[in-house]
Design a protein around this motif. Sequence first.
Motif, PDB file in Angstrom:
ATOM      1  N   HIS A  10       4.440  36.865   6.202  1.00 19.72           N
ATOM      2  CA  HIS A  10       5.071  36.541   4.923  1.00 19.72           C
ATOM      3  C   HIS A  10       6.450  37.200   4.918  1.00 19.72           C
ATOM      4  O   HIS A  10       6.590  38.346   5.327  1.00 19.72           O
ATOM      5  CB  HIS A  10       4.244  37.059   3.741  1.00 19.72           C
ATOM      6  N   ASP A  11       7.445  36.461   4.451  1.00 19.05           N
ATOM      7  CA  ASP A  11       8.811  36.990   4.468  1.00 19.05           C
ATOM      8  C   ASP A  11       8.941  38.293   3.679  1.00 19.05           C
ATOM      9  O   ASP A  11       9.819  39.116   3.963  1.00 19.05           O
ATOM     10  CB  ASP A  11       9.791  35.950   3.918  1.00 19.05           C
ATOM     11  N   LYS A  12       8.074  38.507   2.692  1.00 22.22           N
ATOM     12  CA  LYS A  12       8.189  39.720   1.882  1.00 22.22           C
ATOM     13  C   LYS A  12       7.819  40.988   2.651  1.00 22.22           C
ATOM     14  O   LYS A  12       8.172  42.082   2.212  1.00 22.22           O
ATOM     15  CB  LYS A  12       7.363  39.585   0.604  1.00 22.22           C
ATOM     16  N   THR A  13       7.127  40.843   3.777  1.00 24.13           N
ATOM     17  CA  THR A  13       6.889  42.035   4.599  1.00 24.13           C
ATOM     18  C   THR A  13       8.201  42.535   5.201  1.00 24.13           C
ATOM     19  O   THR A  13       8.314  43.710   5.556  1.00 24.13           O
ATOM     20  CB  THR A  13       5.887  41.756   5.729  1.00 24.13           C
ATOM     21  N   MET A  14       9.197  41.660   5.295  1.00 25.15           N
ATOM     22  CA  MET A  14      10.496  42.072   5.837  1.00 25.15           C
ATOM     23  C   MET A  14      11.234  43.000   4.874  1.00 25.15           C
ATOM     24  O   MET A  14      12.224  43.627   5.241  1.00 25.15           O
ATOM     25  CB  MET A  14      11.350  40.838   6.138  1.00 25.15           C
ATOM     26  N   ASN A  15      10.756  43.070   3.632  1.00 25.63           N
ATOM     27  CA  ASN A  15      11.355  43.984   2.655  1.00 25.63           C
ATOM     28  C   ASN A  15      10.839  45.405   2.792  1.00 25.63           C
ATOM     29  O   ASN A  15      11.292  46.294   2.068  1.00 25.63           O
ATOM     30  CB  ASN A  15      11.083  43.479   1.232  1.00 25.63           C
ATOM     31  N   TYR A  16       9.896  45.619   3.712  1.00 28.66           N
ATOM     32  CA  TYR A  16       9.430  46.985   3.981  1.00 28.66           C
ATOM     33  C   TYR A  16      10.501  47.640   4.857  1.00 28.66           C
ATOM     34  O   TYR A  16      10.454  47.597   6.081  1.00 28.66           O
ATOM     35  CB  TYR A  16       8.067  46.973   4.678  1.00 28.66           C
ATOM     36  N   ARG A  17      11.460  48.232   4.173  1.00 28.63           N
ATOM     37  CA  ARG A  17      12.681  48.689   4.855  1.00 28.63           C
ATOM     38  C   ARG A  17      13.229  49.906   4.117  1.00 28.63           C
ATOM     39  O   ARG A  17      13.613  49.814   2.953  1.00 28.63           O
ATOM     40  CB  ARG A  17      13.690  47.544   4.845  1.00 28.63           C
ATOM     41  N   PHE A  18      13.259  51.035   4.778  1.00 26.27           N
ATOM     42  CA  PHE A  18      13.693  52.273   4.129  1.00 26.27           C
ATOM     43  C   PHE A  18      15.213  52.303   3.951  1.00 26.27           C
ATOM     44  O   PHE A  18      15.707  52.536   2.863  1.00 26.27           O
ATOM     45  CB  PHE A  18      13.219  53.482   4.935  1.00 26.27           C
ATOM     46  N   HIS A  19      15.946  52.070   5.028  1.00 30.35           N
ATOM     47  CA  HIS A  19      17.413  51.955   4.964  1.00 30.35           C
ATOM     48  C   HIS A  19      17.896  51.423   6.312  1.00 30.35           C
ATOM     49  O   HIS A  19      17.121  51.324   7.270  1.00 30.35           O
ATOM     50  CB  HIS A  19      18.084  53.292   4.612  1.00 30.35           C
ATOM     51  N   ASP A  20      19.161  51.092   6.385  1.00 35.97           N
ATOM     52  CA  ASP A  20      19.687  50.395   7.568  1.00 35.97           C
ATOM     53  C   ASP A  20      19.549  51.186   8.862  1.00 35.97           C
ATOM     54  O   ASP A  20      19.446  50.599   9.942  1.00 35.97           O
ATOM     55  CB  ASP A  20      21.165  50.034   7.350  1.00 35.97           C
ATOM     56  N   HIS A  21      19.552  52.504   8.774  1.00 31.44           N
ATOM     57  CA  HIS A  21      19.554  53.319   9.989  1.00 31.44           C
ATOM     58  C   HIS A  21      18.182  53.935  10.284  1.00 31.44           C
ATOM     59  O   HIS A  21      18.056  54.763  11.180  1.00 31.44           O
ATOM     60  CB  HIS A  21      20.611  54.417   9.880  1.00 31.44           C
ATOM     61  N   SER A  50       0.443  35.100   4.155  1.00 29.68           N
ATOM     62  CA  SER A  50      -0.415  36.132   3.590  1.00 29.68           C
ATOM     63  C   SER A  50      -0.131  36.318   2.106  1.00 29.68           C
ATOM     64  O   SER A  50       0.762  35.693   1.529  1.00 29.68           O
ATOM     65  CB  SER A  50      -0.205  37.448   4.343  1.00 29.68           C
ATOM     66  N   ARG A  51      -0.878  37.219   1.503  1.00 26.79           N
ATOM     67  CA  ARG A  51      -0.760  37.530   0.077  1.00 26.79           C
ATOM     68  C   ARG A  51      -0.652  39.044  -0.058  1.00 26.79           C
ATOM     69  O   ARG A  51      -0.947  39.782   0.874  1.00 26.79           O
ATOM     70  CB  ARG A  51      -2.009  37.044  -0.648  1.00 26.79           C
ATOM     71  N   PRO A  52      -0.261  39.522  -1.222  1.00 31.05           N
ATOM     72  CA  PRO A  52      -0.257  40.980  -1.407  1.00 31.05           C
ATOM     73  C   PRO A  52      -1.673  41.497  -1.616  1.00 31.05           C
ATOM     74  O   PRO A  52      -2.540  40.774  -2.124  1.00 31.05           O
ATOM     75  CB  PRO A  52       0.588  41.169  -2.668  1.00 31.05           C
ATOM     76  N   ALA A  53      -1.914  42.731  -1.217  1.00 28.66           N
ATOM     77  CA  ALA A  53      -3.191  43.377  -1.523  1.00 28.66           C
ATOM     78  C   ALA A  53      -3.260  43.642  -3.016  1.00 28.66           C
ATOM     79  O   ALA A  53      -2.255  43.982  -3.652  1.00 28.66           O
ATOM     80  CB  ALA A  53      -3.316  44.686  -0.749  1.00 28.66           C
ATOM     81  N   SER A  54      -4.432  43.484  -3.583  1.00 32.65           N
ATOM     82  CA  SER A  54      -4.624  43.798  -4.997  1.00 32.65           C
ATOM     83  C   SER A  54      -4.748  45.313  -5.158  1.00 32.65           C
ATOM     84  O   SER A  54      -5.011  46.037  -4.205  1.00 32.65           O
ATOM     85  CB  SER A  54      -5.876  43.128  -5.535  1.00 32.65           C
ATOM     86  N   ALA A 106       4.986  47.081   0.516  1.00 32.06           N
ATOM     87  CA  ALA A 106       3.833  47.689   1.175  1.00 32.06           C
ATOM     88  C   ALA A 106       2.544  46.957   0.837  1.00 32.06           C
ATOM     89  O   ALA A 106       1.619  46.893   1.658  1.00 32.06           O
ATOM     90  CB  ALA A 106       3.733  49.169   0.790  1.00 32.06           C
ATOM     91  N   SER A 107       2.459  46.386  -0.374  1.00 30.56           N
ATOM     92  CA  SER A 107       1.285  45.597  -0.758  1.00 30.56           C
ATOM     93  C   SER A 107       1.191  44.318   0.070  1.00 30.56           C
ATOM     94  O   SER A 107       0.092  43.884   0.426  1.00 30.56           O
ATOM     95  CB  SER A 107       1.335  45.247  -2.247  1.00 30.56           C
ATOM     96  N   TYR A 108       2.349  43.719   0.385  1.00 25.37           N
ATOM     97  CA  TYR A 108       2.337  42.535   1.246  1.00 25.37           C
ATOM     98  C   TYR A 108       1.962  42.897   2.689  1.00 25.37           C
ATOM     99  O   TYR A 108       1.306  42.106   3.378  1.00 25.37           O
ATOM    100  CB  TYR A 108       3.689  41.817   1.207  1.00 25.37           C
ATOM    101  N   LEU A 131       1.722  41.060  12.837  1.00 25.70           N
ATOM    102  CA  LEU A 131       2.648  42.035  13.419  1.00 25.70           C
ATOM    103  C   LEU A 131       3.334  42.896  12.372  1.00 25.70           C
ATOM    104  O   LEU A 131       3.799  43.994  12.673  1.00 25.70           O
ATOM    105  CB  LEU A 131       3.707  41.307  14.267  1.00 25.70           C
ATOM    106  N   GLY A 132       3.389  42.422  11.132  1.00 25.94           N
ATOM    107  CA  GLY A 132       3.992  43.227  10.079  1.00 25.94           C
ATOM    108  C   GLY A 132       3.163  44.436   9.699  1.00 25.94           C
ATOM    109  O   GLY A 132       3.647  45.337   9.004  1.00 25.94           O
ATOM    110  N   GLY A 133       1.899  44.477  10.123  1.00 26.97           N
ATOM    111  CA  GLY A 133       1.017  45.598   9.801  1.00 26.97           C
ATOM    112  C   GLY A 133       1.128  46.725  10.803  1.00 26.97           C
ATOM    113  O   GLY A 133       1.918  46.681  11.736  1.00 26.97           O
ATOM    114  N   GLY A 134       0.295  47.745  10.586  1.00 26.07           N
ATOM    115  CA  GLY A 134       0.249  48.866  11.520  1.00 26.07           C
ATOM    116  C   GLY A 134       0.706  50.183  10.929  1.00 26.07           C
ATOM    117  O   GLY A 134       1.186  51.056  11.657  1.00 26.07           O
ATOM    118  N   LEU A 135       0.529  50.368   9.608  1.00 26.86           N
ATOM    119  CA  LEU A 135       0.991  51.600   8.940  1.00 26.86           C
ATOM    120  C   LEU A 135      -0.133  52.638   8.944  1.00 26.86           C
ATOM    121  O   LEU A 135      -0.685  53.014   7.921  1.00 26.86           O
ATOM    122  CB  LEU A 135       1.447  51.284   7.513  1.00 26.86           C
TER     123      LEU A 135
END
Length: 396
Positions: A10-21, A50-54, A106-108, A131-135
């Motif tokens: 899901h494209d929203k997993t790409m928003n799991y991003r702390f900062h550019d560096h 996918s969907r977000p976790a509840s 993170a929910s996604y 592949l977006g998982g693994g935290l």
Amino acid sequence: MSGSALFVHHDKTMNYRFHDHHPFHPIRLQLTLDLLSDIGAIAPSQMIFSRPASEEELLRIHQPGYVEAVKALSQAMPDPEWIGRADQYGLMDEDTPYFAGMHEAASYVAGGTITAVETVMSGRATHALHLGGGLHHALSAKAAGFCVYNDAAVAIAYARQNYGARVLYVDTDVHHGDGVQWSFYSDPEVCTYSIHETGKYLFPGTGNVNERGEHQGYGACMNIPLQPYTEDDSWMECFEESIQRLTDYFKPDLIVSLHGCDAHALDPLSHMHCSMDIYNKMPALLHKLAHNYCEGRWVAVGGGGYDMWRVVPRAWSLLWLEMSHHPLKQALDLRDASLMSLPASWIERWQGQTQLPLPTEWLDDLSRWEGIPRRDEITTKNRENLAVALQDYPEV
């Protein structure tokens, strides 16, 4: 050996991003998606959104106060009172700083891994990759090691709650899979396995051979800590024997595996000396075990990997090629020279964005690598740890 495979995204997993560096950057996933697209390895029919976790699903692993803190610190301008408490929840340090939109992203991530589990356990597909998982470092009430919600643990809890599945979790990230281990440390129905660089020298400092589970869960936890500068042969020797013995002992209904690719010699956040070869061989072994013990049921997620240009796209693509039984995987195993090259279109698209020379072939040319002077000593020490880890498990 085959089985249908679906790619969860899901494209929203790409928003799991702390900062550019920050080293945990979603560009790793985009590089991989582009590489797979350029070789025609993902058809639209193989993709699943996918969907977000509840909140209920998150609370099977995480404490209510922690989820509340993550939500509060996800605001564009968090309340100063919550900022003052951020450190209490592990969300103030340089590894895992809070960021706007954190809870949703993170929910996604967690929901994507749940989607993968649901896809496999419902019979929609035999294998599923997210592949977006693994935290895997997130704890019940604290973020850690780039991880906010522990998607692997949340999804395993989902498999237990909804299907009563007996789950084998296999973590091949170079950092110990501590958050998942502690989530199920006393649960005899979830077996956690982690092969990693010894915690004597590397975050999170855990994952010793004597961490074997507790109470009813004793024996349903195995750790294989390896010495710094371990190379391919020793890594695979330890992995093959230990995971085969453990799988035969535990006899799972489902394998959930985490594929951080940071044991590679080029990775800047570890001290190992492995090549792309282990990222070609480990998924193949897990694929075989899934069919031998679980009727093929296998869910895989991403994880770490911080040489995002030269290592991660290749390693994660190899994982999908194995799961989807793609013909290129067989050609690579046979070292077919005509198919070893990466697509020129992918190299041309991305080379301008990094000063590092992108690789031109799927696998590393080991004839150009210098050997490790302490190889024999490292191999001996790894075998000693392996023997201790396996002492209570019968030979297959």
